[in-house]
Each structure stands twice: as structure tokens, then as C-alpha cells.
Design a protein around this motif. Structure first.
Motif, PDB file in Angstrom:
ATOM      1  N   THR A  74       0.848  -1.194   0.000  1.00  0.00           N
ATOM      2  CA  THR A  74       0.000   0.000   0.000  1.00  0.00           C
ATOM      3  C   THR A  74       0.883   1.244   0.000  1.00  0.00           C
ATOM      4  OG1 THR A  74      -1.711  -1.180   1.217  1.00  0.00           O
ATOM      5  CG2 THR A  74      -1.815   1.222   1.261  1.00  0.00           C
ATOM      6  N   ALA A  75       0.546   2.187  -0.879  1.00  0.00           N
ATOM      7  CA  ALA A  75       1.239   3.475  -0.955  1.00  0.00           C
ATOM      8  C   ALA A  75       0.230   4.512  -1.438  1.00  0.00           C
ATOM      9  CB  ALA A  75       2.433   3.390  -1.905  1.00  0.00           C
ATOM     10  N   HIS A  76       0.646   5.758  -1.525  1.00  0.00           N
ATOM     11  CA  HIS A  76      -0.285   6.827  -1.894  1.00  0.00           C
ATOM     12  C   HIS A  76      -0.863   6.657  -3.301  1.00  0.00           C
ATOM     13  CE1 HIS A  76       3.402   8.457  -3.739  1.00  0.00           C
ATOM     14  NE2 HIS A  76       2.599   9.131  -4.538  1.00  0.00           N
ATOM     15  N   PHE A  77      -0.252   5.867  -4.148  1.00  0.00           N
ATOM     16  CA  PHE A  77      -0.708   5.706  -5.532  1.00  0.00           C
ATOM     17  C   PHE A  77      -1.382   4.354  -5.788  1.00  0.00           C
ATOM     18  CE2 PHE A  77       3.660   4.458  -5.057  1.00  0.00           C
ATOM     19  CZ  PHE A  77       3.713   3.219  -5.677  1.00  0.00           C
ATOM     20  N   THR A  78      -1.517   3.527  -4.760  1.00  0.00           N
ATOM     21  CA  THR A  78      -2.176   2.235  -4.918  1.00  0.00           C
ATOM     22  C   THR A  78      -3.643   2.354  -4.496  1.00  0.00           C
ATOM     23  OG1 THR A  78      -1.554   1.470  -2.708  1.00  0.00           O
ATOM     24  CG2 THR A  78      -0.046   0.948  -4.515  1.00  0.00           C
ATOM     25  N   PRO A  79      -4.511   1.507  -5.036  1.00  0.00           N
ATOM     26  CA  PRO A  79      -4.268   0.434  -5.983  1.00  0.00           C
ATOM     27  C   PRO A  79      -3.943   0.990  -7.370  1.00  0.00           C
ATOM     28  CG  PRO A  79      -6.619   0.623  -5.596  1.00  0.00           C
ATOM     29  CD  PRO A  79      -5.941   1.609  -4.676  1.00  0.00           C
ATOM     30  N   CYS A  80      -3.168   0.205  -8.125  1.00  0.00           N
ATOM     31  CA  CYS A  80      -2.724   0.636  -9.443  1.00  0.00           C
ATOM     32  C   CYS A  80      -2.254  -0.578 -10.232  1.00  0.00           C
ATOM     33  CB  CYS A  80      -1.582   1.647  -9.317  1.00  0.00           C
ATOM     34  SG  CYS A  80      -0.092   0.939  -8.575  1.00  0.00           S
ATOM     35  N   VAL A  81      -1.920  -0.339 -11.473  1.00  0.00           N
ATOM     36  CA  VAL A  81      -1.254  -1.354 -12.291  1.00  0.00           C
ATOM     37  C   VAL A  81       0.113  -0.791 -12.645  1.00  0.00           C
ATOM     38  CG1 VAL A  81      -1.280  -2.644 -14.456  1.00  0.00           C
ATOM     39  CG2 VAL A  81      -3.416  -2.298 -13.183  1.00  0.00           C
ATOM     40  N   PHE A 145       8.496   8.223  -3.184  1.00  0.00           N
ATOM     41  CA  PHE A 145       8.038   7.629  -1.929  1.00  0.00           C
ATOM     42  C   PHE A 145       9.095   6.702  -1.341  1.00  0.00           C
ATOM     43  CE2 PHE A 145       7.117   4.653  -5.254  1.00  0.00           C
ATOM     44  CZ  PHE A 145       7.155   3.390  -4.694  1.00  0.00           C
ATOM     45  N   ASP A 146       8.934   6.433  -0.066  1.00  0.00           N
ATOM     46  CA  ASP A 146       9.741   5.431   0.614  1.00  0.00           C
ATOM     47  C   ASP A 146       9.005   4.108   0.500  1.00  0.00           C
ATOM     48  OD1 ASP A 146      11.668   7.270   1.381  1.00  0.00           O
ATOM     49  OD2 ASP A 146      10.691   7.700   3.297  1.00  0.00           O
ATOM     50  N   HIS A 147       9.671   3.110  -0.092  1.00  0.00           N
ATOM     51  CA  HIS A 147       9.031   1.817  -0.300  1.00  0.00           C
ATOM     52  C   HIS A 147       8.692   1.200   1.062  1.00  0.00           C
ATOM     53  CE1 HIS A 147       8.009  -2.065  -1.819  1.00  0.00           C
ATOM     54  NE2 HIS A 147       8.262  -1.679  -3.060  1.00  0.00           N
ATOM     55  N   HIS A 159      12.133   5.661  -3.595  1.00  0.00           N
ATOM     56  CA  HIS A 159      11.739   5.279  -4.949  1.00  0.00           C
ATOM     57  C   HIS A 159      11.180   6.468  -5.710  1.00  0.00           C
ATOM     58  CE1 HIS A 159      12.378   1.125  -4.012  1.00  0.00           C
ATOM     59  NE2 HIS A 159      11.716   0.683  -5.079  1.00  0.00           N
ATOM     60  N   VAL A 160      11.390   6.438  -7.016  1.00  0.00           N
ATOM     61  CA  VAL A 160      10.772   7.406  -7.917  1.00  0.00           C
ATOM     62  C   VAL A 160       9.525   6.754  -8.510  1.00  0.00           C
ATOM     63  CG1 VAL A 160      12.906   8.629  -8.476  1.00  0.00           C
ATOM     64  CG2 VAL A 160      12.207   6.655  -9.850  1.00  0.00           C
ATOM     65  N   LEU A 161       8.534   7.574  -8.809  1.00  0.00           N
ATOM     66  CA  LEU A 161       7.279   7.097  -9.396  1.00  0.00           C
ATOM     67  C   LEU A 161       7.070   7.802 -10.731  1.00  0.00           C
ATOM     68  CD1 LEU A 161       4.555   5.498  -9.008  1.00  0.00           C
ATOM     69  CD2 LEU A 161       3.625   7.656  -8.163  1.00  0.00           C
TER      70      LEU A 161
END
Length: 168
Positions: A74-81, A145-147, A159-161
Motif C-alpha cells: 500500500t502506498a499513496h498511488f495504490t491500488p494501481c497497475v 516515496f519510501d518503499h 523510490h521514484v514514481l
């Protein structure tokens, strides 16, 4: 060529996953058992979701994977593909990652019907970031973000997004 996985892919996949240079931007290399389990999860994802990480073949040889997956954290951009790739060192620098990822994006935006795909990697992984840019993905540093799976202070935690949206 992108294709579904075969039993005979497991041996070269295990070699690739045990290579410390290939796995430099991952927390650890994978054992044969871990590598086989990953290959099996990939096939299950295809059956469950209708998409996944394609086996990449060049000149009749398995050289790695590229394709779409759903992150298990889980992160600020999930859920995602997510789109990702991992190729044997012998396949680096030949454009295979970009070519295969382009085909995977076309499949994701076309057949699968996705509207957005992300990709992420550890900050030092400039090779993968270059592939992301060649794909037309964009990076907003505010979204880095920090993984969450990596501990505080781990050298690969940041990590870069990157993102790309389906063209209308």
C-alpha cells in the motif's frame, strides 16, 4: 517476442534472479525456490486478471520478463497497475526492455482497457528510469516515496514514481 511462461523458462529465470548485477536495485537476489514461486505467481496473475508479466524471448532464448502487475503493498498511488521488466545482463543495451514494455503498454491500454499505468524503482536505478522516459512516462518528484517493504535507512528505500495515461 512476448509470450506466456513455459516450464523451461524457470532455469534461466533462476539464473537471472541470482545474478547480483541484475538484482542490484532489489533488496536481495532470489533463491531457486523464490524464483520458481515468482514465476508461478506470474502465471496465476494471468489466469486471475487476464494480464501479467510476459516472458520475453529473443533469438529463441528466454531473456527475462516485462509486463503488467498489481503491487502487493500500500502506498499513496495504490491500488494501481505497474509496468515492470527484468532482463538478463546479456540482453541489456539492445532496446529489448523498451520495445517489450511498449508492447505491454499497448496491450494494457488496448485489450485490458487500462487508463493509467505506473512504474517505480529505487532512485539509483537510472537505467530503468531511462526506459520509463523512453516510454513517455512522466515523473513528478512530489510523488516519490519510501518503499514500505524496505526498512528505514535501507539504501534502496527511496523510490521514484512515473506515470503514463492512455491517449484518447
Amino acid at each position: 517476442m512476448l509470450r506466456r511462461w513455459r516450464e523451461e523458462d524457470k532455469e534461466p529465470f533462476a539464473v537471472l534472479n541470482a545474478d547480483p548485477v541484475v538484482m542490484e536495485h532489489f533488496p536481495a537476489t532470489l533463491s531457486r525456490e523464490e524464483s520458481d514461486a515468482l514465476a508461478e505467481r506470474v502465471e496465476v496473475a494471468f489466469d486471475e486478471r487476464g494480464f501479467g508479466l510476459w516472458a520475453v524471448e529473443a533469438d529463441g532464448e528466454f531473456i527475462g520478463f516485462t509486463g503488467l502487475s498489481v503491487p502487493r503493498f500500500t502506498a499513496h498511488f495504490t491500488p494501481c497497475v505497474e509496468i515492470g521488466w527484468r532482463l538478463a545482463r546479456s540482453a541489456w543495451g539492445r532496446g529489448y526492455a523498451t520495445e517489450a514494455a511498449r508492447a505491454s503498454l499497448e496491450d494494457g491500454f488496448g485489450r485490458v482497457g487500462l487508463t493509467e499505468v505506473v512504474s517505480f524503482t529505487a532512485v539509483p536505478n537510472v537505467r530503468s528510469q531511462a526506459v520509463m522516459r523512453r516510454l513517455g512516462m512522466t515523473h513528478d518528484p512530489a510523488e516519490d516515496f519510501d518503499h514500505p517493504v524496505l526498512s528505514q535507512g535501507h539504501s534502496l528505500r527511496r523510490h521514484v514514481l512515473y506515470r503514463i495515461r492512455r491517449r484518447k
